[in-house]
Write a protein that holds these residues in place. Structure first.
Motif, short mmCIF file in Angstrom:
data_model
loop_
_atom_site.label_atom_id
_atom_site.label_comp_id
_atom_site.label_asym_id
_atom_site.label_seq_id
_atom_site.Cartn_x
_atom_site.Cartn_y
_atom_site.Cartn_z
N TYR A 156 39.40 -5.19 -14.26
CA TYR A 156 40.47 -5.39 -15.38
C TYR A 156 41.07 -4.12 -16.10
CZ TYR A 156 44.15 -7.09 -18.47
OH TYR A 156 45.32 -7.38 -18.92
N ALA A 157 42.13 -3.82 -16.03
CA ALA A 157 42.51 -2.49 -17.08
C ALA A 157 43.78 -2.96 -17.68
CB ALA A 157 42.68 -1.39 -16.12
N GLY A 158 44.25 -2.35 -18.81
CA GLY A 158 45.48 -2.57 -19.51
C GLY A 158 46.57 -1.96 -18.52
N ARG A 159 47.73 -2.33 -19.00
CA ARG A 159 48.80 -2.07 -18.49
C ARG A 159 49.10 -0.42 -18.29
NH1 ARG A 159 54.19 -4.69 -17.78
NH2 ARG A 159 53.52 -5.96 -19.35
N ASP A 160 49.08 0.07 -19.47
CA ASP A 160 49.10 1.54 -19.82
C ASP A 160 48.28 2.54 -18.78
OD1 ASP A 160 51.30 1.18 -21.32
OD2 ASP A 160 50.22 1.86 -23.03
N LYS A 161 47.03 2.05 -18.57
CA LYS A 161 45.97 2.60 -17.84
C LYS A 161 46.13 2.59 -16.49
CE LYS A 161 41.26 3.54 -19.84
NZ LYS A 161 42.00 4.23 -20.95
N LEU A 162 46.55 1.35 -15.89
CA LEU A 162 46.83 1.09 -14.54
C LEU A 162 48.13 1.94 -14.07
CD1 LEU A 162 46.77 -0.56 -11.93
CD2 LEU A 162 48.11 -2.24 -12.90
N LEU A 163 49.08 2.09 -14.88
CA LEU A 163 50.21 2.62 -14.60
C LEU A 163 49.97 3.91 -14.57
CD1 LEU A 163 53.09 0.19 -16.09
CD2 LEU A 163 52.35 0.63 -13.66
N CYS A 164 49.14 4.78 -15.58
CA CYS A 164 48.73 5.97 -15.46
C CYS A 164 47.98 6.53 -14.39
CB CYS A 164 48.04 6.20 -16.61
SG CYS A 164 47.70 8.19 -16.90
N LEU A 165 47.44 5.55 -13.79
CA LEU A 165 46.51 5.79 -12.52
C LEU A 165 47.70 5.93 -11.33
CD1 LEU A 165 44.15 6.23 -10.75
CD2 LEU A 165 43.70 3.78 -11.02
N VAL A 166 48.37 4.86 -11.24
CA VAL A 166 49.29 4.84 -10.03
C VAL A 166 50.32 5.88 -10.10
CG1 VAL A 166 51.23 3.50 -8.91
CG2 VAL A 166 49.38 2.18 -9.80
N ARG A 167 50.95 6.25 -11.31
CA ARG A 167 51.83 7.68 -11.45
C ARG A 167 50.99 8.73 -11.17
NH1 ARG A 167 53.51 7.29 -17.20
NH2 ARG A 167 55.16 9.08 -16.61
N THR A 168 49.90 8.80 -11.49
CA THR A 168 48.86 10.07 -10.95
C THR A 168 48.73 10.25 -9.79
OG1 THR A 168 47.88 10.15 -13.24
CG2 THR A 168 46.71 11.40 -11.44
N LEU A 169 48.36 9.03 -8.93
CA LEU A 169 48.29 8.97 -7.39
C LEU A 169 49.69 9.34 -6.78
CD1 LEU A 169 45.73 5.92 -7.07
CD2 LEU A 169 45.49 8.44 -6.83
N LEU A 170 50.75 8.87 -7.25
CA LEU A 170 51.99 9.19 -6.70
C LEU A 170 52.25 10.46 -7.01
CD1 LEU A 170 53.94 6.05 -7.25
CD2 LEU A 170 53.13 6.73 -5.15
N SER A 171 51.69 11.41 -7.70
CA SER A 171 52.18 12.62 -7.92
C SER A 171 51.60 13.63 -6.75
CB SER A 171 51.60 13.33 -9.18
OG SER A 171 50.15 13.52 -9.45
N TRP A 172 50.89 13.19 -5.72
CA TRP A 172 50.49 13.75 -4.73
C TRP A 172 51.37 13.41 -3.58
CZ3 TRP A 172 45.77 13.02 -7.67
CH2 TRP A 172 45.32 13.76 -7.98
N ASP A 173 52.01 14.02 -2.41
CA ASP A 173 52.70 13.39 -1.51
C ASP A 173 51.45 12.94 -0.40
OD1 ASP A 173 52.16 15.82 0.08
OD2 ASP A 173 54.40 16.31 -0.27
N ARG A 174 52.15 12.49 0.77
CA ARG A 174 51.28 12.20 2.04
C ARG A 174 50.41 13.25 2.43
NH1 ARG A 174 53.15 6.80 4.56
NH2 ARG A 174 51.04 6.98 5.43
N THR A 175 50.95 14.77 2.41
CA THR A 175 50.34 15.75 2.78
C THR A 175 49.34 16.32 1.81
OG1 THR A 175 52.03 17.36 2.07
CG2 THR A 175 52.38 16.37 4.13
N GLY A 176 49.21 15.58 0.64
CA GLY A 176 48.42 16.43 -0.48
C GLY A 176 48.97 17.14 -1.29
N GLN A 177 50.21 17.41 -1.08
CA GLN A 177 51.04 18.69 -1.87
C GLN A 177 51.42 18.05 -3.27
OE1 GLN A 177 51.11 21.93 -0.89
NE2 GLN A 177 49.84 21.00 0.67
#
Length: 431
Positions: free
Chosen positions: A64-85
Motif C-alpha cells: 500500500y502507498a499514499g495517493r501522492d506517492k502512487l501518483l508520483c510513480l505513475v507520472r514518472t513512468l509516463l515521462s518515458w514514451d513507448r520507445t524509452g524517450q
C-alpha cells in the motif's frame, strides 16, 4: 488501464494495482528503481514526494502507498514514451490519472483498520522465526519507512516552529575567526552531529566522532562559502552544516540557516540595483566522502535566484547532482523563460505544452561545471545586484581554488593522462 475490480479483497486489489504498475514500468522501457527515483526527484523536486527504492519495491510488489506517492510513480513512468524517450509527464490533475485516483480510493476504502507500525524492535524480537536474509530485508524496509516518517514529521514541525533541540545536537566550534574577517562571520554556523539514537538506527557500527581531518574539511568549506557570499553580494549569511549517517555513508548538508529538523536551507536577501524589488538567493550543498574516503566531494549543489523567500519560479537556477540518471546532465542550467520558437519545436506526440523553462542546459559536467563564484560574478557584471568593494579579488581567489581542486580530482582519476603529460613535458619546479 483496466478499471479496478471493486469486488476483490484488499490484498487482491493491491496485487492488481501492482500488475498495472509493472505493465506501466515495462512500457517505459523497464527502468531500474534507482533510475525512477532519480527521475522523479528531477521532475517533481518542488512537490517534495520522495520515491526511495524501498517504497518503489513495496508498490511494485503489492504494498500500500499514499495517493501522492502512487501518483508520483505513475507520472514518472509516463515521462518515458513507448520507445524509452523522454516526454512531458501529466500534471497532477490531468484526466489521464483519473483511473489511478479511482483505484487508490477503492483500495483505501477496502483497507483494514490500521495496525501499529512495526518497528525495528519488533523485527528483532521475531528474529528467531526468520532466516538472516529475511531479517535484513525487513530491517531495511522498516528503517526506510521510519526515516520517511521522521522527515514528514520534521517538515510539519517546521511549519509551526523553528528551533534546535539542544539535547540532540553536538555543537562544533567553527569560530577560528581572524580579526580581518570578523565582520564577515558575525554569527558562524554549527555542525549538528546525528543523535546517538539516529546513529544506532542507521546500523550500529560507526566512528564515535567525526575525524579531525573530516571536521576540518567541513569547517573550512563552510567558512569559505559563508565568507564568499558575505564579502561579495550578501550580508549576515549564516552557513550551517548538518552531518547525517545514511547507511555506511556520512552525508553533510550545508545551507543558510540549515537545521537538522527541516534539512532545508533558507534563502537570503540580495540587494538589487532596481528600486523596490526583492531578490533572494538559494545556495545549498550536499557533501560526502570520495571513493578513497579521504576527501569531501560535492554530491549535489543548487544555486538559484528568486523574487521571494518561497517562490517556486525565479530567474534561473544551476543544479548539480553527481552520477545522475542516464539521459540527464550532471550539471545543468534552467532559465525561467518562454520562447515562441521553442514551442513550435515540441513533438506533439509527447511534448505538448513543454516550456523553455523545462530544458536542462548542460554546463560542463562533473569536472568543469560553473562554481558559485561564476554565478556571483554574473549577477554583478550584468548589473542585477549591488556588490561590495573589492569583490573581484574575492571571486578570483575562490574560483582559482575551485579549479585547482577540480584539476587535482581529475588527475587522481586519470593517472594515465598525468603520466603522459609528465613524459611529454617533464616536471618543472617553480622558482
Amino acid at each position: 488501464m483496466m478499471p479496478p475490480d471493486t469486488t476483490g479483497s484488499y490484498e487482491d486489489l493491491l496485487l492488481e494495482q501492482a500488475d498495472e504498475l509493472k505493465a506501466l514500468k515495462i512500457r517505459a522501457g523497464n527502468p531500474s528503481l534507482r533510475e525512477i527515483e532519480r527521475r522523479a526527484s528531477t521532475l517533481f523536486a518542488d512537490e517534495r514526494v520522495a520515491l526511495p527504492p524501498s517504497a518503489l519495491s513495496n508498490m511494485f510488489n503489492g504494498g500500500y502507498a499514499g495517493r501522492d506517492k502512487l501518483l508520483c510513480l505513475v507520472r514518472t513512468l509516463l515521462s518515458w514514451d513507448r520507445t524509452g524517450q523522454n516526454c512531458t509527464p501529466p500534471a497532477y490533475g490531468d484526466p489521464v490519472l483519473d483511473p489511478w485516483h479511482d483505484r487508490w480510493e477503492t483500495i483505501t476504502k477496502a483497507r483494514p483498520p490500521r495496525q501499529r507500525t512495526r518497528t525495528t524492535t519488533d523485527i528483532v524480537e521475531t528474529a528467531g522465526t526468520a532466516n538472516t536474509a529475511e531479517i535484513r530485508a525487513a530491517v531495511a524496509e522498516a528503517l526506510a519507512e521510519e526515516r520517511e516518517r521522521e522527515l514528514a514529521q520534521a517538515r510539519a514541525f517546521w511549519a509551526a516552529q523553528e528551533a534546535h533541540d539542544a539535547s540532540d545536537t553536538r555543537v562544533l566550534d567553527l569560530a577560528n575567526r581572524s580579526s580581518h574577517h570578523q565582520a564577515d562571520f558575525t554569527s558562524l554556523a554549527v555542525v549538528a552531529e546525528p543523535t546517538k539514537h539516529a546513529d544506532e538506527f542507521a546500523g550500529g557500527a560507526r566512528d564515535h566522532l567525526i575525524s579531525d581531518k573530516l571536521r576540518d574539511q567541513t569547517t573550512r568549506f563552510t567558512k569559505e562559502i559563508q565568507g564568499l557570499l558575505n564579502r561579495t553580494i550578501a550580508d549576515h549569511v549564516q552557513i550551517k552544516a548538518v552531518a547525517l549517517q545514511v547507511g555506511d555513508e556520512r552525508l553533510f548538508m550545508l545551507g543558510h540557516l540549515l537545521n537538522k529538523r527541516t534539512l532545508t536551507a533558507h534563502r537570503f536577501r540580495l540587494k538589487p540595483r532596481a528600486a523596490k524589488v526583492e531578490l533572494w538567493m538559494d545556495v545549498s550543498f550536499q557533501l560526502r566522502l570520495d571513493a578513497e574516503r579521504e576527501h569531501l566531494m560535492v554530491h549535489k549543489s543548487f544555486f538559484g535566484v528568486f523574487p521571494s523567500q518561497d517562490a517556486k519560479h525565479g530567474l534561473f537556477h544551476y543544479d548539480y547532482e553527481r552520477d545522475k540518471a542516464v539521459g540527464y546532465p550532471d550539471a545543468y542550467l534552467q532559465v525561467d523563460a518562454t520562447s515562441e520558437l521553442f514551442s513550435t519545436l515540441n513533438d506533439p506526440r509527447c511534448d505538448t505544452g513543454r516550456s523553455l523553462a523545462q530544458l536542462q542546459f548542460p554546463v560542463g559536467g562533473k569536472r568543469f561545471r560553473p562554481c558559485l563564484e561564476d554565478i556571483i560574478e554574473f549577477l554583478i557584471v550584468e548589473r542585477l545586484v549591488l556588490a561590495r568593494d573589492g569583490y573581484e579579488k574575492v571571486i578570483e581567489a575562490g574560483r582559482e581554488g575551485f579549479r585547482k581542486n577540480q584539476l587535482m580530482a581529475a588527475m587522481r582519476r586519470d593517472r594515465a593522462t598525468v603520466e603522459a603529460f609528465v613524459a611529454r613535458y617533464g616536471i618543472r619546479s617553480q622558482a
